[in-house]
Design an enzyme around this catalytic site. Structure first.
Site, PDB file in Angstrom:
ATOM      1  N   GLY A 147       0.837  -1.191   0.000  1.00  0.00           N
ATOM      2  CA  GLY A 147       0.000   0.000   0.000  1.00  0.00           C
ATOM      3  C   GLY A 147       0.872   1.241   0.000  1.00  0.00           C
ATOM      4  N   LEU A 182      -2.969   8.721   5.345  1.00  0.00           N
ATOM      5  CA  LEU A 182      -2.160   8.798   4.127  1.00  0.00           C
ATOM      6  C   LEU A 182      -0.862   9.542   4.409  1.00  0.00           C
ATOM      7  CD1 LEU A 182      -4.947   9.674   1.510  1.00  0.00           C
ATOM      8  CD2 LEU A 182      -4.225   7.437   2.359  1.00  0.00           C
ATOM      9  N   ARG A 235     -13.352  12.555  14.908  1.00  0.00           N
ATOM     10  CA  ARG A 235     -14.187  11.400  14.595  1.00  0.00           C
ATOM     11  C   ARG A 235     -14.781  10.732  15.832  1.00  0.00           C
ATOM     12  NH1 ARG A 235     -10.507   8.593   9.845  1.00  0.00           N
ATOM     13  NH2 ARG A 235     -10.970  10.143   8.244  1.00  0.00           N
ATOM     14  N   GLU A 284      -0.199   2.067   9.200  1.00  0.00           N
ATOM     15  CA  GLU A 284      -1.235   1.685  10.162  1.00  0.00           C
ATOM     16  C   GLU A 284      -0.864   0.449  10.967  1.00  0.00           C
ATOM     17  OE1 GLU A 284      -6.103   0.928  10.394  1.00  0.00           O
ATOM     18  OE2 GLU A 284      -5.129   1.148   8.435  1.00  0.00           O
TER      19      GLU A 284
END
Length: 658
Positions: free
Chosen positions: A43, A463, A331, A447
């Site tokens: 990734g 990111l 969040r 992550e």
């Protein structure tokens, strides 16, 4: 004596990384050609790391379980990437990004790592622009920014609603260039199933060829894990179904400590669960909160269409409770607020477990501006709304199309229905400032490590961390370790440690195939997910966590007696892949509940119901829990190690967004 040494450089926080880069040990180019590095995952973190290390001259092997690095889950990121460029001249700076990140993580992250991330962030944008990433631009050509939760500045760079895809294409291009030059050997459709440790150093990995079932041994002078998060322990999450914890968990069982595993995050803007048929949930980017207002009816159980509910009968509860940040609170705060409203009976939709995300107000605002630009200041509301829709479509069109395709509702005409869903995991393998785990030569990036986000990640920072770790951090830090390995010759994969690790992998595979029970892997995964969501989800308490630990242990016993894995090893066998991953999820789930039970406080995404303020906010205990919980696997349990968190540059305070 503590087994944890964060290796934070001395000096002022502004100079730590600069001094580190200037004094770190180096490997000369001719020696780099003799050193092999294994990068697991392709990734953003993995592709950028593999490309950067190969560019430096190291021999690199890169592994992914997908059919192409382009299919890594980084591609699913939508909203943007943070960087302290201060293009808007609105008060942003490296220090403010650092401060927002530490505060957003509820003061449970390490200052040194977070400051370095903020310091590197502008370089990431320059790197990606040079690669041709098509960031959105203003009319005059400058890169455009928008806001994300937990900030009062605009620092998020974006490419419509597909930022992750565009950034991954940039990293993928860099990786493919190195593959084409012969500097990287790519192993697609290969899954890492164990780490090989020789003389307390990571010296290789065991992988399974997912097409043929062949078990392979690979030597490396260092191993770099870039394998993402573990949100699929909850079964339903915004992660792709293939996302798993296996690589990190195998490393954990070989001596790498697992840090803060209970710190999991719910993204508040997801399409709600619609039934038992679902295998995953769909994210609607947090960027939508820039232009969407979140509300519920003021009357409990209101069944009217949202367009029939007048403005005075709507409760814009985030704007009411958090006037300073409004719809752009972090969040964890937004997620808990949505849950509270739904639990209190104000939820909407057929399930009543959703709230509205409404764009009409800002479509009208944009439309008025467009009307004036078109020399039509007296345009009627219908014209204004039409013009505003076009502006919103340009910014978020693919997200709106996705929502309509999934729900059958047109979000330009009726508000979206959203509800929190498991999205990101702040916990992960413990790493020091060099991004090395507690196993020498074993690194963890992105992550898969715990290092930057504390108890809650701010939007658009995933990111940023992945690319910072891969492009700008690991090329320096891994050299410090490898400078002492230049005399180490490649170790034969016939070494007894490789044989032992391979035999262990084969034994585990055979055990799964030979159970021949009556229940599918998904049956057990769904049951695990329900236990985790109900008892270790957005809210936890001691009674539920104790119950969850017992339930998971019982489920694990049942799994190893009654799971049915069809087929054979020596073939393409997705059910076998899933079975191995779910077995690891069960062990991880138990540790997550133990970690949550141990932390007698509420912070960020970890909300213990016993520890909250009078108005329902998280209540930290800085005296007793201002530490990283790093768990050492002991085979039949875990030992807790604590890394004390020191705040020398930020005053630790109550986390308020009011």
């Amino acid at each position: 004596m503590s087994k944890l040494d964060s290796k934070i450089p001395e000096g002022s926080i502004e100079q730590k990384w600069t001094k580190y880069k200037s004094t770190v040990s180096l490997v000369n180019p001719s020696n780099k050609r003799n050193l092999e590095i294994l990068v697991v995952g392709s990734g953003l973190a993995g592709a950028s790391a593999a490309a950067s290390l190969a560019e430096l001259g190291y021999k690199v092997k890169c592994y992914c379980f997908q059919d192409s690095p382009r299919r890594a889950h980084s591609i699913a990121a939508q909203g943007g990437i943070n960087a302290a460029k201060n293009y808007q001249n609105d008060g942003d700076s490296v220090y403010r990004l650092f401060y927002d990140t530490v505060k957003g993580g509820d003061y449970r992250s390490r200052e040194g790592n977070v400051y370095r991330l903020a310091e590197i962030s502008p370089n990431i944008i320059d790197q990606c622009v040079a690669q041709g990433v098509p960031f959105a631009r203003e009319y005059g050509g400058m890169l455009s920014n928008r806001s994300f939760g937990g900030t009062q500045v605009q620092r998020t760079f974006y490419a419509a609603g597909q930022t992750g895809q565009q950034l991954l294409l940039g990293a993928y291009s860099a990786l493919e260039r190195q593959i084409g030059m012969g500097n990287v050997t790519m192993y697609s459709r290969h899954e890492m199933l164990d780490v090989v440790v020789i003389d307390e150093k990571a010296r290789g990995i065991i992988v399974r060829n997912l097409i043929t079932g062949a078990i392979e041994r690979h030597f490396g002078h260092a191993v770099v894990l870039c394998t993402g998060g573990y949100g699929n322990v909850f079964y339903l999450s915004t992660n792709a179904m293939g996302c798993n914890v296996t690589a990190a968990w195998k490393a954990h069982k070989r001596g790498a400590f697992m840090a803060n595993p209970c710190f999991t995050q719910n993204q508040p803007t997801c399409i709600p669960v619609s039934g038992d048929h679902q295998s995953k949930l769909t994210l609607m980017s947090e960027s939508l909160r820039n232009d969407g207002r979140i509300w519920v009816p003021k009357v409990q159980g209101d069944t009217r269409k949202p367009t029939d509910i007048p403005e005075e009968e709507r409760d814009y509860y985030l704007e009411r409770r958090y006037p300073a940040f409004g719809n752009l609170v972090p969040r964890d705060v937004a997620s808990r607020a949505a849950k509270e409203r739904c639990d209190a009976g104000y939820g909407v939709g057929t399930s009543k477990m959703a709230v509205y995300l409404d764009f009409k107000y800002n479509m009208m605002r944009y439309g008025r501006v467009e009307a004036i630009k078109n020399n039509n200041p007296n345009a009627d509301d219908e014209t204004i709304l039409s013009l505003g829709k076009e502006v919103v479509k340009e910014k978020y069109g693919n997200l709106f199309d996705m929502y309509k395709q999934i729900t059958g509702e047109n979000p330009y005409e009726t508000p979206m229905r959203i509800y929190p869903a498991v999205h990101y995991t702040m916990g992960g393998l413990w790493v020091d400032y060099n991004l090395m785990t507690t196993v020498n030569g074993l690194y963890s990036l992105g992550e898969s490590n715990f290092s930057d986000h504390g108890a809650n990640r701010l939007g658009a920072s995933a990111l940023m961390q992945g690319l910072a770790d891969g492009y700008f951090v690991i090329p320096y830090t891994i050299g410090s370790y490898l400078s002492n390995e230049i005399m180490t010759k490649p170790i034969s994969t016939d070494h007894e440690a490789f044989v032992e690790a391979e035999n262990k992998v084969k034994a585990n595979i055979n055990a799964l195939l030979n159970i021949k029970g009556t229940r599918s892997v998904d049956y057990f995964h769904k049951r695990l997910g329900k236990i985790m969501w109900d008892k270790c989800g957005m809210a936890r308490n001691a009674e539920g966590l104790n119950s969850a630990i017992k339930d998971i242990r019982a489920l694990k016993d049942e799994f190893w007696k009654d799971v049915r894995v069809p087929g054979f090893n020596e073939e393409f066998n997705p059910e076998l892949e899933k079975a191995s991953r779910v077995a690891d999820f069960m062990e991880l789930g138990e540790l997550m509940c133990i970690d949550a039970l141990n932390r007698d406080e509420s912070c960020g995404g970890h909300f213990r119901e016993e520890f909250q303020t009078e108005d329902g906010e998280a209540l930290r205990d800085d005296e007793n829990f201002a530490y990283v919980a790093a768990w050492e696997n002991k085979g039949n349990g875990w030992d807790l190690h604590k890394e004390e968190l020191k705040f020398e540059n930020i005053k630790i305070a109550n986390r308020s967004y009011k």
